[in-house]
Design a protein around this motif. Structure first.
Motif, PDB file in Angstrom:
ATOM      1  N   THR A 144       0.838  -1.204   0.000  1.00 21.07           N
ATOM      2  CA  THR A 144       0.000   0.000   0.000  1.00 21.07           C
ATOM      3  C   THR A 144       0.869   1.248   0.000  1.00 21.07           C
ATOM      4  N   PRO A 145       0.310   2.363  -0.494  1.00 19.25           N
ATOM      5  CA  PRO A 145      -0.982   2.485  -1.174  1.00 19.25           C
ATOM      6  C   PRO A 145      -0.920   1.887  -2.577  1.00 19.25           C
ATOM      7  N   TYR A 146      -2.016   1.275  -3.009  1.00 17.68           N
ATOM      8  CA  TYR A 146      -2.091   0.745  -4.357  1.00 17.68           C
ATOM      9  C   TYR A 146      -2.158   1.917  -5.339  1.00 17.68           C
ATOM     10  N   ASN A 154     -15.118   1.399  -6.735  1.00 20.01           N
ATOM     11  CA  ASN A 154     -14.772  -0.001  -6.502  1.00 20.01           C
ATOM     12  C   ASN A 154     -13.293  -0.232  -6.227  1.00 20.01           C
ATOM     13  N   LEU A 155     -12.532   0.830  -6.059  1.00 21.31           N
ATOM     14  CA  LEU A 155     -11.107   0.669  -5.757  1.00 21.31           C
ATOM     15  C   LEU A 155     -10.901   0.119  -4.351  1.00 21.31           C
ATOM     16  N   PRO A 156      -9.852  -0.677  -4.177  1.00 21.22           N
ATOM     17  CA  PRO A 156      -9.522  -1.145  -2.825  1.00 21.22           C
ATOM     18  C   PRO A 156      -8.938  -0.008  -2.001  1.00 21.22           C
ATOM     19  N   GLU A 157      -9.003  -0.150  -0.707  1.00 23.95           N
ATOM     20  CA  GLU A 157      -8.401   0.829   0.197  1.00 23.95           C
ATOM     21  C   GLU A 157      -7.108   0.249   0.779  1.00 23.95           C
ATOM     22  N   PRO A 158      -6.070   1.079   0.946  1.00 26.74           N
ATOM     23  CA  PRO A 158      -5.949   2.472   0.499  1.00 26.74           C
ATOM     24  C   PRO A 158      -5.352   2.522  -0.903  1.00 26.74           C
TER      25      PRO A 158
END
Length: 284
Positions: free
Chosen positions: A178-180, A205-209
């Motif tokens: 992370t972060p992606y 729909n993005l993953p966190e973070p």
């Protein structure tokens, strides 16, 4: 990762990436498109001065043909180092359907010093009438691990919503740090249709973070990258994605796109991130 309101992004700095060349059209489409290392580096120096902090690189050989030659990528790196101050270099690992899996990642791992970032195409894509770029889950796992071992940040290229399960798989397997860093791509052949609501859906729909940038091809580039600025995202511009500055007017340089993006960001109260700030934001 739902949108939380423009006011929250007034102070968030904008990362501008520039894709100078690409691997498809060439000087036949726009004679100003840089192909040779000195051409790329000279154009890129102006992009850096205008506010770009990342360059996305494809290599061309002496005849302008796409290549995965490690020596050619090394020449690009060395020439950019000569002309530019401190821009972050991002190599493509694209080229499915033309180059082998090993050829695609070799320039990232075998140049010295290598790039700080490299792309990962998360799933298959069609190009033209006969070519399909095959990007399997197995390949994604391999690339993610090899990039991590080399200390290279992956840029996760999302061409359509079907690529999200592949990203989520890499997250679940612990193969991404992370972060992606995600690139949301609109307007390509079997990609996400270039429509404002589709950009919002991709962001939701993005993953966190995650930090994300938008790119859109051709005439869609300006409206959708401007939308990304207002949403608190980042942007990619350049002649890989669009050879026209406006309808009927070929772009004079990649710097012309970066300069326009910086002007728009200033009007929208988004300060521009320099390279050190970009590295901090992306965890390089």
């Amino acid at each position: 990762m739902p949108y939380s309101g423009y006011a929250d992004y007034f102070e968030k700095k904008l990362i501008i990436s520039v894709a100078t060349t690409g691997g498809h059209h060439g000087k036949d489409a726009n004679p100003n498109l840089p192909e040779q290392p000195v051409e790329v580096a000279q154009d890129l120096a102006a992009c850096e001065e205008a506010g770009a902090s990342i360059v996305h690189l494809h290599a061309r050989d002496e005849n302008g043909e796409k290549t995965k030659s490690v020596a050619r990528y090394q020449e690009l790196l060395d020439t950019i180092d000569e002309y530019c101050d401190d821009i972050i270099v991002n190599f493509t690992t694209g080229g499915g359907g033309i180059f082998s899996r090993e050829e695609r990642i070799a320039p990232v791992l075998e140049t010295d010093p290598g790039p700080e970032m490299a792309t990962m195409d998360l799933g298959p894509m069609n190009f033209g009438q006969t070519r399909t770029a095959v990007n399997t889950r197995e390949q994604n796992e391999e690339y993610a691990q090899r990039l991590r071992d080399a200390g290279v940040k992956p840029e996760l290229e999302v061409f359509n919503p079907g690529h999200y399960p592949e990203m989520e798989h890499l997250v679940d397997e612990g193969l991404l740090d992370t972060p992606y860093w995600c690139t949301l791509i609109l307007g390509m052949q079997t990609g996400t249709p270039a429509h404002p609501r589709n950009l919002v859906n991709l962001v939701d729909n993005l993953p966190e973070p995650a930090e994300w940038q938008a790119l859109a091809v051709g005439r869609h580039q300006l409206p959708l990258t401007t939308m990304a600025i207002t949403m608190g995202g980042h942007v990619r511009v350049g002649m890989e994605d669009n050879i026209y500055y406006r309808k009927g007017e070929l772009a004079e340089s990649n710097a012309q796109f970066v300069e326009r993006t910086a002007r728009i960001a200033d009007e929208l109260n988004r300060p521009i991130a320099d390279t050190d700030e970009t590295r901090a934001m992306l965890g390089l």
